[in-house]
Design a protein around this motif. Sequence first.
Motif, mmCIF file in Angstrom:
data_model
loop_
_atom_site.group_PDB
_atom_site.id
_atom_site.type_symbol
_atom_site.label_atom_id
_atom_site.label_comp_id
_atom_site.label_asym_id
_atom_site.label_seq_id
_atom_site.Cartn_x
_atom_site.Cartn_y
_atom_site.Cartn_z
ATOM 1 N N UNK A 246 2.876 26.685 13.403
ATOM 2 C CA UNK A 246 4.205 26.481 12.821
ATOM 3 C C UNK A 246 5.289 27.130 13.680
ATOM 4 N N UNK A 247 5.029 28.331 14.184
ATOM 5 C CA UNK A 247 6.015 29.017 15.034
ATOM 6 C C UNK A 247 6.274 28.247 16.329
ATOM 7 N N UNK A 248 5.209 27.698 16.918
ATOM 8 C CA UNK A 248 5.376 26.935 18.156
ATOM 9 C C UNK A 248 6.168 25.657 17.913
ATOM 10 N N UNK A 249 5.895 24.989 16.785
ATOM 11 C CA UNK A 249 6.658 23.783 16.448
ATOM 12 C C UNK A 249 8.131 24.143 16.275
ATOM 13 N N UNK A 250 8.398 25.266 15.613
ATOM 14 C CA UNK A 250 9.777 25.709 15.416
ATOM 15 C C UNK A 250 10.466 25.979 16.747
ATOM 16 N N UNK A 251 9.766 26.643 17.681
ATOM 17 C CA UNK A 251 10.361 26.937 18.985
ATOM 18 C C UNK A 251 10.651 25.666 19.766
ATOM 19 N N UNK A 252 9.742 24.705 19.724
ATOM 20 C CA UNK A 252 9.968 23.448 20.455
ATOM 21 C C UNK A 252 11.108 22.654 19.827
ATOM 22 N N UNK A 253 11.229 22.741 18.522
ATOM 23 C CA UNK A 253 12.350 22.080 17.844
ATOM 24 C C UNK A 253 13.662 22.724 18.269
ATOM 25 N N UNK A 255 14.307 24.313 21.084
ATOM 26 C CA UNK A 255 14.619 23.948 22.475
ATOM 27 C C UNK A 255 15.207 22.539 22.540
ATOM 28 N N UNK A 256 14.688 21.649 21.711
ATOM 29 C CA UNK A 256 15.205 20.281 21.688
ATOM 30 C C UNK A 256 16.650 20.257 21.204
ATOM 31 N N UNK A 257 16.926 21.012 20.163
ATOM 32 C CA UNK A 257 18.291 21.054 19.627
ATOM 33 C C UNK A 257 19.254 21.716 20.607
ATOM 34 N N UNK A 258 18.785 22.737 21.335
ATOM 35 C CA UNK A 258 19.645 23.402 22.326
ATOM 36 C C UNK A 258 19.995 22.463 23.468
ATOM 37 N N UNK A 259 19.050 21.614 23.870
ATOM 38 C CA UNK A 259 19.307 20.705 25.003
ATOM 39 C C UNK A 259 20.414 19.707 24.680
ATOM 40 N N UNK A 266 21.612 27.671 19.996
ATOM 41 C CA UNK A 266 21.200 27.395 18.615
ATOM 42 C C UNK A 266 20.508 28.661 18.145
ATOM 43 N N UNK A 267 21.273 29.564 17.478
ATOM 44 C CA UNK A 267 20.744 30.903 17.215
ATOM 45 C C UNK A 267 19.539 30.864 16.273
ATOM 46 N N UNK A 268 18.772 31.959 16.326
ATOM 47 C CA UNK A 268 17.505 32.008 15.597
ATOM 48 C C UNK A 268 17.695 32.078 14.089
ATOM 49 N N UNK A 269 18.799 32.657 13.630
ATOM 50 C CA UNK A 269 19.026 32.714 12.184
ATOM 51 C C UNK A 269 19.149 31.312 11.599
ATOM 52 N N UNK A 270 19.940 30.483 12.285
ATOM 53 C CA UNK A 270 20.088 29.109 11.808
ATOM 54 C C UNK A 270 18.776 28.337 11.949
ATOM 55 N N UNK A 272 15.760 29.552 11.815
ATOM 56 C CA UNK A 272 14.821 29.992 10.786
ATOM 57 C C UNK A 272 15.125 29.311 9.456
ATOM 58 N N UNK A 273 16.417 29.167 9.147
ATOM 59 C CA UNK A 273 16.779 28.484 7.905
ATOM 60 C C UNK A 273 16.353 27.021 7.939
ATOM 61 N N UNK A 274 16.541 26.389 9.098
ATOM 62 C CA UNK A 274 16.109 24.998 9.236
ATOM 63 C C UNK A 274 14.594 24.874 9.042
ATOM 64 N N UNK A 275 13.841 25.766 9.696
ATOM 65 C CA UNK A 275 12.383 25.718 9.586
ATOM 66 C C UNK A 275 11.941 25.939 8.144
ATOM 67 N N UNK A 276 12.582 26.877 7.452
ATOM 68 C CA UNK A 276 12.210 27.135 6.062
ATOM 69 C C UNK A 276 12.556 25.945 5.164
ATOM 70 N N UNK A 277 13.617 25.208 5.524
ATOM 71 C CA UNK A 277 14.009 24.039 4.723
ATOM 72 C C UNK A 277 13.048 22.873 4.911
ATOM 73 N N UNK A 278 12.526 22.709 6.142
ATOM 74 C CA UNK A 278 11.776 21.491 6.452
ATOM 75 C C UNK A 278 10.278 21.695 6.677
ATOM 76 N N UNK A 279 9.873 22.816 7.180
ATOM 77 C CA UNK A 279 8.463 22.991 7.542
ATOM 78 C C UNK A 279 7.721 23.777 6.466
ATOM 79 N N UNK A 280 6.531 23.301 6.047
ATOM 80 C CA UNK A 280 5.764 24.037 5.039
ATOM 81 C C UNK A 280 5.285 25.381 5.581
#
Length: 299
Positions: A246-253, A255-259, A266-270, A272-280
């Motif tokens: 899950x952490x690796x998927x979040x990091x790759x996501x 990087x994609x958003x930053x590109x 794309x700071x980590x606080x935001x 983390x909120x995105x990952x908590x909203x979408x990823x189980x």
Amino acid sequence: MVGISSTKVNWILEVDVRSFFDEVSQEWLIRFLEHRIADPRIIRLTKKWLRAGILEDGVVTVSDKGTGQGSVISPLLANIYLHYSLDLWAERWRRRDATGDMIIVRYADDVVVGFEHEDDARRFWDAMRGRLEEFSLSLHPEKTRLIEFGRHAAGNRRRRGLGKPETFDFLGMTFICGRSLRGKFLLKRRSRSDRMKAKLKEVGGELRQRMHQAIPQQGAWLRQVVTGYFAYHAVPTNWAALNAFRNEVTQRWRRTLCRRSEKGGFNWDRMKRLADDWLPQPRILHPWPNQRFAVKHPR
């Protein structure tokens, strides 16, 4: 897993049949089918499947051996072939020749055999090599191996001045000799690292294709990916691998958003909120194997 924990297994023979789906003898396969199936239409249809060939680079190749890996009937034919060429023989060998406990687990062409005595394991290995050769199959010399594994493996190797017991892979999992919090033997399972890396690489490639999609679309797709991965891998003792995936998927996501961001951040606080909203969140979904196989009928 239940067999290793509940019987006197001290050695594991990890079996790899070399190029199984490409080397199956179609002549033997048809004979096995005719042994149980009297309807000639089924036999004729199976022969057509086997003669359909394989399409590669616009060229159809037809062979007199193999089951055409990837076809819908290939797994079924593979199980039939190994049932007659290996399963029945191994069960007879266990009853007649084994001097101690012996278990065998097979899923398609993936085979793991557990033994109480090393001598039994080596005799079975030699006998199996000859048995498979009778049916046009052979063992991979490097991937087929015998390892010391089980509840006494760590102690025995320590007394001999050796390291920790080796591990073996089966059905996408790495099996490890471990200890519970109470110090008792515990067979641990971890997701295979190479399979996880391959899956993450696939996710990264797909994210690049979806780079300019809206975040809700990306999140909905990633939720499906992570949920599907957890559905198979969420077994006891494997929480760390679930969390790492899950952490690796979040990091790759991220990087994609930053590109695609003009500001390049794309700071980590935001994130983390995105990952908590979408990823189980990682959690164990499956019971311990001894609980799964302890079900009793009311009668």
